[in-house]
Write an enzyme that holds these catalytic residues in place. Structure first.
Site, PDB file in Angstrom:
ATOM      1  N   ARG A 239       0.244  -0.815   0.073  1.00  0.00           N
ATOM      2  CA  ARG A 239       0.025  -0.159  -0.067  1.00  0.00           C
ATOM      3  C   ARG A 239       0.431   1.160   0.072  1.00  0.00           C
ATOM      4  O   ARG A 239       2.414   1.405   0.768  1.00  0.00           O
ATOM      5  CB  ARG A 239      -1.310  -0.176   1.123  1.00  0.00           C
ATOM      6  CG  ARG A 239      -2.213  -0.287   1.418  1.00  0.00           C
ATOM      7  CD  ARG A 239      -2.547  -0.246   0.194  1.00  0.00           C
ATOM      8  NE  ARG A 239      -4.206  -1.495   0.579  1.00  0.00           N
ATOM      9  CZ  ARG A 239      -4.281  -2.641  -0.472  1.00  0.00           C
ATOM     10  NH1 ARG A 239      -3.659  -2.761  -1.352  1.00  0.00           N
ATOM     11  NH2 ARG A 239      -5.485  -3.305  -0.615  1.00  0.00           N
ATOM     12  N   GLU A 268      -3.670   7.166  -5.034  1.00  0.00           N
ATOM     13  CA  GLU A 268      -2.954   6.606  -6.035  1.00  0.00           C
ATOM     14  C   GLU A 268      -4.989   6.910  -7.264  1.00  0.00           C
ATOM     15  O   GLU A 268      -5.548   7.285  -6.376  1.00  0.00           O
ATOM     16  CB  GLU A 268      -3.910   5.065  -6.104  1.00  0.00           C
ATOM     17  CG  GLU A 268      -2.543   4.017  -5.516  1.00  0.00           C
ATOM     18  CD  GLU A 268      -2.885   3.431  -5.434  1.00  0.00           C
ATOM     19  OE1 GLU A 268      -3.447   2.282  -5.599  1.00  0.00           O
ATOM     20  OE2 GLU A 268      -1.376   2.526  -5.487  1.00  0.00           O
ATOM     21  N   HIS A 287      -1.072   0.570  -9.644  1.00  0.00           N
ATOM     22  CA  HIS A 287      -1.711  -1.072  -9.578  1.00  0.00           C
ATOM     23  C   HIS A 287      -2.239  -1.934  -9.689  1.00  0.00           C
ATOM     24  O   HIS A 287      -3.437  -1.993  -9.862  1.00  0.00           O
ATOM     25  CB  HIS A 287      -2.825   0.204  -8.337  1.00  0.00           C
ATOM     26  CG  HIS A 287      -2.738  -0.409  -6.968  1.00  0.00           C
ATOM     27  ND1 HIS A 287      -3.747  -0.484  -6.072  1.00  0.00           N
ATOM     28  CD2 HIS A 287      -2.946  -2.156  -6.468  1.00  0.00           C
ATOM     29  CE1 HIS A 287      -3.617  -0.755  -4.451  1.00  0.00           C
ATOM     30  NE2 HIS A 287      -3.604  -1.602  -5.291  1.00  0.00           N
TER      31      HIS A 287
HETATM   32  C1  DGY Z   1      -5.434  -6.450  -2.785  1.00  0.00           C
HETATM   33  O1  DGY Z   1      -6.385  -7.131  -3.853  1.00  0.00           O
HETATM   34  O2  DGY Z   1      -5.726  -5.819  -1.572  1.00  0.00           O
HETATM   35  C2  DGY Z   1      -4.782  -5.851  -4.209  1.00  0.00           C
HETATM   36  O3  DGY Z   1      -4.014  -4.234  -3.796  1.00  0.00           O
HETATM   37  C3  DGY Z   1      -5.789  -5.367  -5.333  1.00  0.00           C
HETATM   38  O4  DGY Z   1      -5.747  -6.269  -6.101  1.00  0.00           O
END
Ligand code: DGY
Length: 330
Positions: A239, A268, A287
């Site tokens: 993250r 983002e 992402h």
């Molecule tokens: C998640 O699933 O948490 C990812 O960041 C996106 O697939």
């Protein structure tokens, strides 16, 4: 016939999940590529029994209060930092996520960023496209070797383990730092649990695989980048807010570390004037670590099954807050 459950789905997800939801529920699907604005989402869930959310949807206490019938929030992601879990539990609402199925795809992306940053792949691509490639250069584009180097995993869960396993194929030594010991990683991969300071000082590649929480927000700051080797490569597929982006910029610009590969940023997308975007020694993907056909289908399937189980009073296949079982809304 019993009335069908009303659900709101905040984006078009793959058929593998959408079909199950549409067959069994009265479903409204937000058709736009961008998320519904928060106030619109509040209106949409007001009379819903179930909600399918994405990591871009903020599910807070106020939103949950606006949905008195809501029984389940099924997040189309493994991460659930977009949801106030305590608030959901306090209101008897089940929360589901999609663990496991995206482990390999995410580890592949982390490895892709690692090797791409180490070998300056995107910089080389830009060099070719801009017509700067004139000849073979003995001293040009020198990157870092991989074989036999040291990988530092911060957060040795499923994805950290899967990346470490890949890197064992490159004969890397594996260090990890986590609040929990991972005996599988130690036994299967010869990984060594070390303190954070040691991991930063000794690793050639540092890859982040922790949750975003109060303890990890801003974890990689100026001090932490200064502890890394000048040849270090920093990878984040977890993250964005785990990293102080200004500190990362300064570290890359000053040569405190060699390069970085990010699949996540804060915010983002990054603003177009974000200084990181101007650096040559960084790769930034939008992402997309879980973005393979098979993985997104599998995520959609679990997401639908979590939703339906939540609506029907059953155990969720991937249940973030099972402690709500005895007080859940029926
Ligand atoms: C998640 O699933 O948490 C990812 O960041 C996106 O697939």
């Amino acid at each position: 016939m019993a009335p069908r459950h009303r659900v709101f789905v905040t984006r078009v997800i793959p058929e593998a999940g959408l079909k199950q939801i549409q067959e069994q529920c009265h479903a409204e699907i937000w058709p736009d590529p961008l998320p519904p604005p928060h106030d619109v989402l509040r209106e949409k869930v007001a009379n819903c029994d179930g909600l399918v959310s994405l990591l871009t949807d903020r599910i807070d206490a106020a939103l949950l209060d606006a949905a008195p019938q809501l029984k389940v929030v099924s997040n189309y992601a493994v991460g659930f930092n977009n949801i106030e879990i305590k608030a959901a539990t306090a209101r008897g609402i089940c929360v589901g996520n999609t663990p496991g199925v995206l482990t390999d795809a995410t580890a592949d992306m982390a490895f892709c960023l690692l090797i791409g940053a180490a070998r300056r792949l995107v910089e080389g691509h830009q060099y070719t496209l801009s017509g700067q490639w004139k000849t073979w250069e003995p001293l040009g584009h020198l990157g870092q070797d991989l074989v036999g180097r040291t990988l530092g995993i911060v957060g040795m869960g499923r994805i950290g383990y899967a990346l470490a396993k890949r890197c064992r194929g490159w004969e890397m030594k594996i260090l990890y730092h986590d609040v929990h010991r991972n005996e599988h990683a130690e036994k299967d991969l010869g990984a060594t649990s070390v303190g954070f300071d040691q991991l930063l000082a000794e690793s050639d590649f540092i890859s982040v695989h922790t949750d975003l929480n109060d303890a990890t927000r801003g974890l990689f700051n100026e001090k932490r980048f200064k502890q890394m080797k000048p040849t270090a490569i920093f990878i984040n597929t977890a993250r964005g807010p785990i990293v102080d982006q200004k500190a990362l910029y300064n570290a890359l610009k000053a040569g405190t570390i060699f390069a970085a590969g990010l699949d996540v940023t804060d915010p983002e997308p990054p603003a177009l004037d974000e200084p990181l975007l101007r650096l040559p020694n960084i790769i930034i993907a939008p992402h997309i670590a879980s973005a393979t056909v098979g993985t997104r289908n599998a995520m959609a399937d679990i997401c639908a099954r979590n939703l339906l189980a939540g609506l029907n009073g059953q155990d969720l296949p991937a249940w973030v807050n099972p402690e709500v079982a005895s007080t859940r809304r029926r």
